[in-house]
Every structure is written in structure tokens, then in C-alpha cells.
Write a protein that holds these residues in place. Structure first.
Motif, short mmCIF file in Angstrom:
data_model
loop_
_atom_site.label_atom_id
_atom_site.label_comp_id
_atom_site.label_asym_id
_atom_site.label_seq_id
_atom_site.Cartn_x
_atom_site.Cartn_y
_atom_site.Cartn_z
N GLY A 24 1.08 -1.56 -0.09
CA GLY A 24 -0.13 0.19 -0.05
C GLY A 24 0.97 1.35 -0.03
N ASN A 25 1.87 0.77 0.86
CA ASN A 25 2.86 2.00 0.69
C ASN A 25 4.05 2.84 -0.49
N VAL A 26 3.85 1.92 -1.02
CA VAL A 26 4.44 2.23 -2.18
C VAL A 26 3.74 3.21 -3.63
N PRO A 27 2.87 2.62 -3.96
CA PRO A 27 1.67 3.04 -4.65
C PRO A 27 1.67 4.88 -4.06
N LEU A 28 1.25 4.31 -2.56
CA LEU A 28 1.98 6.34 -1.93
C LEU A 28 2.78 7.05 -2.07
N PHE A 29 3.91 6.16 -2.29
CA PHE A 29 4.92 7.13 -2.32
C PHE A 29 5.22 7.58 -3.48
N MET A 30 4.92 6.65 -4.74
CA MET A 30 4.60 6.99 -6.41
C MET A 30 3.83 8.58 -6.07
N THR A 31 2.64 8.33 -5.58
CA THR A 31 1.77 9.94 -5.68
C THR A 31 2.47 10.55 -5.39
N LEU A 32 2.71 10.73 -4.13
CA LEU A 32 3.71 11.75 -3.89
C LEU A 32 5.37 12.68 -4.09
N THR A 33 5.72 11.54 -5.39
CA THR A 33 6.93 11.80 -5.25
C THR A 33 7.07 12.10 -7.28
N LYS A 34 5.84 12.07 -7.60
CA LYS A 34 5.41 11.91 -9.28
C LYS A 34 6.29 12.87 -10.16
N ASP A 35 6.04 13.86 -9.03
CA ASP A 35 6.46 15.22 -10.01
C ASP A 35 8.01 15.66 -9.93
N GLN A 36 8.96 14.41 -9.09
CA GLN A 36 10.35 14.89 -9.06
C GLN A 36 10.65 14.09 -10.19
N ASP A 37 11.84 14.74 -10.62
CA ASP A 37 13.04 14.35 -11.93
C ASP A 37 12.99 12.97 -11.67
N PRO A 38 13.30 12.36 -13.15
CA PRO A 38 12.96 10.27 -12.41
C PRO A 38 14.56 9.60 -11.35
N GLU A 39 16.06 10.30 -11.30
CA GLU A 39 16.79 10.31 -10.68
C GLU A 39 16.46 10.44 -9.67
N ILE A 40 16.02 11.49 -9.53
CA ILE A 40 15.70 11.67 -7.78
C ILE A 40 14.88 12.10 -7.18
N ARG A 41 13.42 10.78 -7.75
CA ARG A 41 13.14 10.01 -7.65
C ARG A 41 13.73 8.65 -7.58
N LYS A 42 14.39 8.22 -7.64
CA LYS A 42 14.38 6.64 -7.60
C LYS A 42 15.94 6.61 -6.73
N LYS A 43 16.09 8.15 -6.86
CA LYS A 43 16.76 8.87 -4.91
C LYS A 43 16.15 7.95 -3.60
N MET A 44 15.14 9.40 -4.11
CA MET A 44 14.42 9.53 -2.96
C MET A 44 14.15 7.53 -2.40
N TYR A 45 13.42 6.60 -3.51
CA TYR A 45 12.86 5.27 -3.42
C TYR A 45 14.11 4.64 -3.01
N ASN A 46 15.47 4.79 -2.92
CA ASN A 46 16.81 4.33 -2.11
C ASN A 46 16.89 4.86 -1.05
N ILE A 47 16.60 6.25 -0.91
CA ILE A 47 16.52 6.39 0.49
C ILE A 47 15.51 5.88 1.99
N ILE A 48 14.18 5.86 1.09
CA ILE A 48 13.16 5.17 2.47
C ILE A 48 14.10 4.11 2.62
N VAL A 49 14.38 2.89 1.45
CA VAL A 49 14.46 1.61 1.85
C VAL A 49 15.85 1.54 2.84
N VAL A 50 16.52 1.99 2.27
CA VAL A 50 17.84 2.21 4.23
C VAL A 50 17.88 3.13 4.69
N SER A 51 17.24 4.25 5.20
CA SER A 51 16.86 4.38 6.07
C SER A 51 16.17 3.82 6.50
N GLY A 52 14.84 3.28 6.10
CA GLY A 52 13.87 2.55 7.04
C GLY A 52 14.23 1.69 7.48
N PHE A 53 15.17 0.56 6.71
CA PHE A 53 16.23 -0.56 7.33
C PHE A 53 16.73 -0.37 8.61
#
Length: 206
Positions: A24-53
Motif C-alpha cells: 500500500g505504501n509504495v503506490p502512495l510514495f509514487m503519488t507523492l513523488t510523481k512530479d520529481q525528476d526520475p533520477e531524484i525519485r529513484k534516489k528518494m526510493y533508495n533513501i526510503i529503503v536504506v533509512s527505513g532499514f
């Protein structure tokens, strides 16, 4: 490490997945980051996973010390703090506030995007008091190796979902993501209100 070890890990993985709700959260994060540059968006996803862990593992290892001895706070106080963060962020997003001068529209600078990925996306939206209390209980029941292993597998699942996010983007469509991004702000604010209410209730019922 026998069969029971892996069964224990997978049992706790299902428990943590139920709390984190990556599907449920991954689609939510996709909607909240949809306006970002693809590279920045990818970096945000990686940060979410690493910082969450990192946050979850940190609480497994040292949660009792920080909460009970260093800062002397409980889960209820954490609920109130996390809930207030969610309310403020959702309110700012709904009114279009909080956009940096370096940004245009809803597009954030890389620095702002990294901050946003950590707070509020990782904490408290993904890793909240419920997740923290759950993994601390698992640690006490099953030990360090199994609890950290279960957390690692859970975040690998989330990493996989982020990896196929481009495909999910195409399936959901831009209009659906736009509508979800606005509707979700209301639910995020509601979740924040619930966290604050439960935290205050718990504090005064002690």
C-alpha cells in the motif's frame, strides 16, 4: 541454521509486512513523488529503503536504551510526535506550502527531496510507532539475528516494489496518481490525528 530458522524468519517477515504495508505504501510514495525528476525519485526510493532499514534496525539494537534511559520517553510520546509531523506535512501539501525557492511547482531540489524522503516518508509514514514497537517485541521473543533478518527480507520486498515502480506507473496512469496524491493527503492527516489521539489517551491513562 535449519528449517525452523527460516520458518521463524518468514513468520516474522509476514508480521512486519503487515505493519509496514509495503504494497500500500509504495503506490502512495509514487503519488507523492510523481512530479520529481526520475533520477531524484529513484534516489528518494533508495533513501526510503536504506533509512527505513536503518531506523528499524537501530531500534532493535538500541531502542530500549534510547527510549527508557537516555530520553525517557515511551511509545505514546512517540505516537504524539509522529502524528504531529504527519498532520503538519499533509496540511502544507494540501495548501501547496513548503515549496522551496529552488523548486518550481511541486518539484523539489535534490536536497529537499532527500529530506522529504527521510521525514515524513520514512518516518513516521512508513516506520511509525507501530512498526517500532512490533520489531522490539520480535527482538525480545526471537533474538537479534532473526529479528534483523526478518527486517532485511521485508525491506528487500519493498526495494523490489520500488524497482518495478515504472511499470506500476504505467498501469496506474498519471491521472490516477494525481488524484491519489491529493486524496491521500486527507488520509495521511487523519492517520496523524489518530496517532496523536491514541498517544494522548495512552499518556493520561498511565
Amino acid at each position: 541454521m535449519g528449517k525452523d530458522f527460516f520458518i521463524d524468519i518468514m513468520t516474522y517477515v509476514l508480521t512486519i509486512i503487515g505493519i509496514l504495508n509495503p504494497f500500500g505504501n509504495v503506490p502512495l510514495f509514487m503519488t507523492l513523488t510523481k512530479d520529481q525528476d526520475p533520477e531524484i525519485r529513484k534516489k528518494m526510493y533508495n533513501i526510503i529503503v536504506v533509512s527505513g532499514f536503518g531506523i528499524v534496525t537501530g531500534f532493535i539494537v538500541a531502542g530500549d536504551f534510547f527510549m527508557n534511559y537516555l530520553y525517557k520517553v515511551g511509545m505514546d510520546e512517540l505516537r504524539v510526535a509522529g502524528g504531529m509531523i504527519l498532520i503538519v506535512v499533509a496540511f502544507r501539501n494540501l495548501l501547496g506550502l513548503g515549496v522551496s525557492k529552488e523548486s518550481s511547482g511541486n518539484i523539489m531540489s535534490e536536497k529537499d527531496a532527500i529530506r522529504y524522503a527521510i521525514t515524513p516518508l520514512t518516518f513516521p509514514m512508513l516506520v511509525g510507532p507501530g512498526t517500532i514497537s512490533t520489531v522490539m517485541i520480535i527482538h525480545k521473543e526471537a533474538g537479534l539475528i532473526i529479528s534483523v533478518g526478518a527486517v532485511a527480507v521485508t525491506f528487500l520486498v519493498m526495494k523490489f516494489l520500488f524497482t518495478i515502480s515504472d511499470w506500476l506507473d504505467k498501469v496506474l496512469g498519471e491521472v490516477v496518481l494525481f488524484v491519489l496524491s491529493r486524496v491521500m493527503q486527507i488520509f495521511i492527516m487523519s492517520a496523524g490525528v489518530k496517532l496523536v489521539a491514541n498517544g494522548i489517551k495512552g499518556i493520561f491513562m498511565k
